[in-house]
Every structure is written in C-alpha cells, then in structure tokens.
Design a protein around this motif. Sequence first.
Motif, PDB file in Angstrom:
ATOM      1  N   GLN A   1      -4.509   3.968  -6.740  1.00  0.00           N
ATOM      2  CA  GLN A   1      -4.382   3.047  -7.886  1.00  0.00           C
ATOM      3  C   GLN A   1      -3.335   3.543  -8.881  1.00  0.00           C
ATOM      4  OE1 GLN A   1      -8.292   2.452  -9.582  1.00  0.00           O
ATOM      5  NE2 GLN A   1      -9.023   1.581  -7.659  1.00  0.00           N
ATOM      6  N   THR A   2      -3.344   4.870  -9.123  1.00  0.00           N
ATOM      7  CA  THR A   2      -2.363   5.423 -10.072  1.00  0.00           C
ATOM      8  C   THR A   2      -0.943   5.213  -9.555  1.00  0.00           C
ATOM      9  OG1 THR A   2      -3.968   7.091 -10.697  1.00  0.00           O
ATOM     10  CG2 THR A   2      -1.701   7.531 -11.327  1.00  0.00           C
ATOM     11  N   ALA A   3      -0.736   5.501  -8.266  1.00  0.00           N
ATOM     12  CA  ALA A   3       0.610   5.362  -7.684  1.00  0.00           C
ATOM     13  C   ALA A   3       1.093   3.913  -7.811  1.00  0.00           C
ATOM     14  CB  ALA A   3       0.592   5.805  -6.222  1.00  0.00           C
ATOM     15  N   ILE A   4       0.211   2.982  -7.519  1.00  0.00           N
ATOM     16  CA  ILE A   4       0.593   1.562  -7.582  1.00  0.00           C
ATOM     17  C   ILE A   4       0.838   1.134  -9.033  1.00  0.00           C
ATOM     18  CG2 ILE A   4      -0.364  -0.776  -7.230  1.00  0.00           C
ATOM     19  CD1 ILE A   4      -1.151   0.209  -4.429  1.00  0.00           C
ATOM     20  N   LYS A   5       0.030   1.661  -9.919  1.00  0.00           N
ATOM     21  CA  LYS A   5       0.201   1.326 -11.348  1.00  0.00           C
ATOM     22  C   LYS A   5       1.570   1.826 -11.833  1.00  0.00           C
ATOM     23  CE  LYS A   5      -2.210   1.862 -15.702  1.00  0.00           C
ATOM     24  NZ  LYS A   5      -2.309   3.135 -16.383  1.00  0.00           N
ATOM     25  N   ILE A   6       1.919   3.041 -11.442  1.00  0.00           N
ATOM     26  CA  ILE A   6       3.221   3.601 -11.863  1.00  0.00           C
ATOM     27  C   ILE A   6       4.361   2.750 -11.291  1.00  0.00           C
ATOM     28  CG2 ILE A   6       4.796   5.585 -11.613  1.00  0.00           C
ATOM     29  CD1 ILE A   6       2.288   7.401 -11.661  1.00  0.00           C
ATOM     30  N   ALA A   7       4.241   2.375 -10.007  1.00  0.00           N
ATOM     31  CA  ALA A   7       5.311   1.587  -9.370  1.00  0.00           C
ATOM     32  C   ALA A   7       5.482   0.238 -10.067  1.00  0.00           C
ATOM     33  CB  ALA A   7       5.006   1.392  -7.891  1.00  0.00           C
ATOM     34  N   LYS A   8       4.374  -0.400 -10.381  1.00  0.00           N
ATOM     35  CA  LYS A   8       4.456  -1.717 -11.048  1.00  0.00           C
ATOM     36  C   LYS A   8       5.036  -1.581 -12.455  1.00  0.00           C
ATOM     37  CE  LYS A   8       0.890  -4.361  -8.677  1.00  0.00           C
ATOM     38  NZ  LYS A   8      -0.458  -4.972  -8.758  1.00  0.00           N
ATOM     39  N   GLU A   9       4.606  -0.524 -13.133  1.00  0.00           N
ATOM     40  CA  GLU A   9       5.108  -0.251 -14.475  1.00  0.00           C
ATOM     41  C   GLU A   9       6.625   0.002 -14.417  1.00  0.00           C
ATOM     42  OE1 GLU A   9       2.862  -0.677 -16.642  1.00  0.00           O
ATOM     43  OE2 GLU A   9       4.008  -0.047 -18.399  1.00  0.00           O
TER      44      GLU A   9
ATOM     45  N   PRO B   1       0.826  -1.210   0.000  1.00  0.00           N
ATOM     46  CA  PRO B   1       0.000   0.000   0.000  1.00  0.00           C
ATOM     47  C   PRO B   1       0.865   1.267   0.000  1.00  0.00           C
ATOM     48  CG  PRO B   1      -0.753  -1.557   1.679  1.00  0.00           C
ATOM     49  CD  PRO B   1       0.545  -2.089   1.150  1.00  0.00           C
ATOM     50  N   VAL B   2       0.317   2.345  -0.506  1.00  0.00           N
ATOM     51  CA  VAL B   2       1.070   3.603  -0.643  1.00  0.00           C
ATOM     52  C   VAL B   2       1.335   4.223   0.739  1.00  0.00           C
ATOM     53  CG1 VAL B   2       1.068   5.906  -1.703  1.00  0.00           C
ATOM     54  CG2 VAL B   2      -0.071   3.995  -2.860  1.00  0.00           C
ATOM     55  N   VAL B   3       2.554   4.702   0.905  1.00  0.00           N
ATOM     56  CA  VAL B   3       2.973   5.367   2.150  1.00  0.00           C
ATOM     57  C   VAL B   3       3.069   6.867   1.890  1.00  0.00           C
ATOM     58  CG1 VAL B   3       4.965   5.645   3.706  1.00  0.00           C
ATOM     59  CG2 VAL B   3       4.236   3.370   3.012  1.00  0.00           C
ATOM     60  N   GLU B   4       2.723   7.650   2.879  1.00  0.00           N
ATOM     61  CA  GLU B   4       2.848   9.111   2.751  1.00  0.00           C
ATOM     62  C   GLU B   4       3.903   9.612   3.731  1.00  0.00           C
ATOM     63  OE1 GLU B   4      -0.919  11.091   3.338  1.00  0.00           O
ATOM     64  OE2 GLU B   4       0.052  13.022   3.692  1.00  0.00           O
ATOM     65  N   MET B   5       4.815  10.448   3.232  1.00  0.00           N
ATOM     66  CA  MET B   5       5.818  11.047   4.119  1.00  0.00           C
ATOM     67  C   MET B   5       5.260  12.368   4.624  1.00  0.00           C
ATOM     68  SD  MET B   5       7.590   9.401   1.574  1.00  0.00           S
ATOM     69  CE  MET B   5       9.174   9.008   0.941  1.00  0.00           C
ATOM     70  N   GLU B   6       5.145  12.489   5.910  1.00  0.00           N
ATOM     71  CA  GLU B   6       4.678  13.760   6.464  1.00  0.00           C
ATOM     72  C   GLU B   6       5.880  14.543   6.965  1.00  0.00           C
ATOM     73  OE1 GLU B   6       0.098  13.189   7.893  1.00  0.00           O
ATOM     74  OE2 GLU B   6       1.591  13.837   9.334  1.00  0.00           O
TER      75      GLU B   6
ATOM     76  N   THR C   1      -6.911   9.765  -2.474  1.00  0.00           N
ATOM     77  CA  THR C   1      -8.136   9.133  -2.974  1.00  0.00           C
ATOM     78  C   THR C   1      -7.800   7.733  -3.499  1.00  0.00           C
ATOM     79  OG1 THR C   1      -7.810   9.911  -5.235  1.00  0.00           O
ATOM     80  CG2 THR C   1      -8.993  11.409  -3.730  1.00  0.00           C
ATOM     81  N   SER C   2      -8.830   6.904  -3.652  1.00  0.00           N
ATOM     82  CA  SER C   2      -8.533   5.552  -4.136  1.00  0.00           C
ATOM     83  C   SER C   2      -8.019   5.611  -5.584  1.00  0.00           C
ATOM     84  CB  SER C   2      -9.738   4.636  -3.989  1.00  0.00           C
ATOM     85  OG  SER C   2     -10.765   5.085  -4.813  1.00  0.00           O
ATOM     86  N   GLY C   3      -8.448   6.619  -6.326  1.00  0.00           N
ATOM     87  CA  GLY C   3      -7.941   6.782  -7.698  1.00  0.00           C
ATOM     88  C   GLY C   3      -6.443   7.088  -7.674  1.00  0.00           C
ATOM     89  N   GLN C   4      -6.044   7.959  -6.745  1.00  0.00           N
ATOM     90  CA  GLN C   4      -4.617   8.310  -6.637  1.00  0.00           C
ATOM     91  C   GLN C   4      -3.806   7.091  -6.183  1.00  0.00           C
ATOM     92  OE1 GLN C   4      -5.275  11.602  -3.978  1.00  0.00           O
ATOM     93  NE2 GLN C   4      -5.176  13.119  -5.616  1.00  0.00           N
TER      94      GLN C   4
END
Length: 382
Positions: free
Chosen positions: A231-239, A203-208, A226-229
Amino acid sequence: MFKNYKKVGILGGGQLGKMLSLAAGNWHLPIYFLDKKKNFPAGRFSDHFVEGDFKNYDDVYAFGKQMDIISIEIEHVNTEALHQLKKEGKTIHPDPEKLDIIKDKGLQKQFYVKHNLPTSDFQLFDNEQIIKEKLQSGELPYPIVQKTRGEGYDGKGVAVIRSEEDLSKLLPGASLVEDLVDIEKELAVIVAKNESGEIKAYPVVEMEFHPTANLVEFLKCPASITSGQEQTAIKIAKETIRKFDICGLLAVELFLTKNGEIIINEVAPRTHNSGHHTIDSCQTSQFEQQIRAIMDLPLGSTEMKSASIMVNLLGADGFTGDAFYDGFEKCMEVEGAHLHFYGKETTKPFRKMGHCTVVDNDLEAAKQKARFIQNNLIIRTN
Ligand code: ADP
C-alpha cells in the motif's frame, strides 16, 4: 470524431515502440514513430515509421508538426522542439517541462525534496574532482553512490565508491552523490494518469538480483512484501505522478530499505522493463494503458490475472552479429511461458533481445520455468 482518430506520434522506435504498436493494432489505431532506421523493432509493425533522430531539433519538430498527440518511449529526446510544439498547440505527454526535470537526475532529486516525496539524501557537484577532494579531506564520508546527471541506463551512469581504492571509478562531469542505501528489496510500480485526472497503479513488482552477477535476474509480480508495504509503495507512486502532473505512464523505481522505509530511487515517464509482464498477466498491458492515458481515454483495469516472473532474454556473452535463436522450440513447450522477441537483427553480449513472462500462480514453479528458459534459450550468432 472519436478521439482515437487523433494522430499519435511516438519518439523512439525500439522494442517499447514495437509493443505499443502491437497494442494499438487491436483498435486498428495507427501509431507513428520517429527513429533512425525503419528496420528498428517498431518499424516492422508500423506503416508509419519516419526515419530521423529524436535527439535532433529539426527532426522532432517536423515529425511533431504532423501529429496531434506526441509521446515517447525513451526520455532522452530533444525537448526544445517539444517546447516549441507545445507552444504551437500540440498535446505532448509527458509535458516537456517535466521531461526536462526527469532527464536530469539532479533536478529529479530536487523535485522529490521540494514535493516532500521520500528519497535518499544527496548533494550535487559540478565535477568529479570536487567529490574526490571532499572524500579525501573526510568532508564527505565513505561510502557514496555517484550518478551522472545526464544520460545513463541499466546502471551505466552509477558508481559505488566505498573507499579510497574506488576513487578511480569516479565518473567524469556533473553528478549527484547520494547515500549508499541499505537495500532490502528493489521494487517498481507503474502508474498511469490521463488528462481527466484518473489514476491507476499496477501491482508492485520486485526485482530479484542474480546472487553473484550484479544484474536483475527476475521481475516478480506480486512482490514478496507485506500488504502494508504494498500500500505504501502504491501510495508513493500515485503521489509522485500527481505531483509531476504527468499524463501517460510513470514507472517509479523504489528501494525498500533494511529498516523498512520505502523511498524513491528514480522514475521514467514511459513504458518500462518492469511492466512487460502486464502484457500476459494483467487485465490491461502497460502499452495499452499508455495509449489510453495519452489519448485521455478511460484507463484500463490494472488487476493481475495471474502471478508471474519476467525474465529478460539477453544476447549471449561472446557473440556479436546476426541474431540466431537457439532452443526456441524447447522453450515453447513450457506451459505458461510467453516468449517475446524484439526482432533486433544484431545480437551483442547482454543486449536486451526479448523477454519471457511465465504466468503461474505458484511463483516458485514460475521461477523454475523462467530459469529453464534462461538456460535453454540462447541468443547467439549462427
Ligand atoms: P539506472 O538509471 O542506470 O538504472 P539507477 O539509479 O537505477 O541507474 O541505479 C542502478 C542500480 O544501482 C540500482 O538498481 C541499485 O541496485 C543501485 N543503486 C542506485 N542507487 C543506489 C543507492 N543510493 N544506494 C544503493 N544502491 C543504489
């Protein structure tokens, strides 16, 4: 013979190596390490610690000759020796060719462009003088972010130049210059791939960031996006791991921009600070995942068991010398707080001496507890 009887050697024996060794211990799998001194964090947890310099060709070559699979816990290793070992049939993860690209921030950026991966615009320069001239002539408009192409960590090879007054901050040597991104949030995704091509992302981690000091204060999982963001972050990482075709782990650092775009800042082909929480809050820790990925074993579930806040435990300002941990007992009482110390003998101001993951599905409560740990666990000299 079961694959885990293969000899696995890791270049680097710091805290990442120590945590890797602990994970491998569950399967009674010996991991070999190469680093300067046996008293480094991994040395205390491995009977197979070889003293040597991972930047030195002969040391890396001699160590690698004894191994079946070679991997890393730091990217600044001697890749020439790894290329030779690969020629001689050793399995090297990540591949030394890819490591050469990632080690050089300029080549890394060119890779993103070539493979259509989103990143900020940039230019490469041979030295700081040319950058200075272009800024002064107006050919290069302010503000810019300058990054040295070679070794840099925790922001040490990064300069933000906003106006003429900042010109003295320009870093010497070959560097890249990129747009100053209007950042909404800084995110990270750890993704794993094995030789069979299986890919799994955490899952995506956020640096505060601390509101005044320019330092990451908390690593929050899940990120408040958001869940869209997500999904995009995970898609980019996998790509990204697919395009690099790396086996092992890839930590992908991302910016969510103020206009809602998600772009790559940089990657690290190894276990990463932004994945420490996985030890206590996910089904499979990033360390176990690295072992699975480099040995071509099935990848473990990356599912989150609980939300968490991770905080780095840094050496207190003003103290250098034998480390002493003040407030340990008080912090042990905090429910859901998992303390990890790296066993570094010497503390220095802001040195990463350990971390604490607070698991709590109420992220606000987790943050309060993390703040308590930060304020009460003081690493200083006695
Ligand atoms: P390092 O490899 O030393 O960690 P990074 O490239 O991650 O260096 O940069 C360190 C920090 O600098 C980032 O976490 C971010 O806060 C800031 N930064 C880096 N690049 C940019 C950019 N293009 N625009 C705005 N801020 C940036």
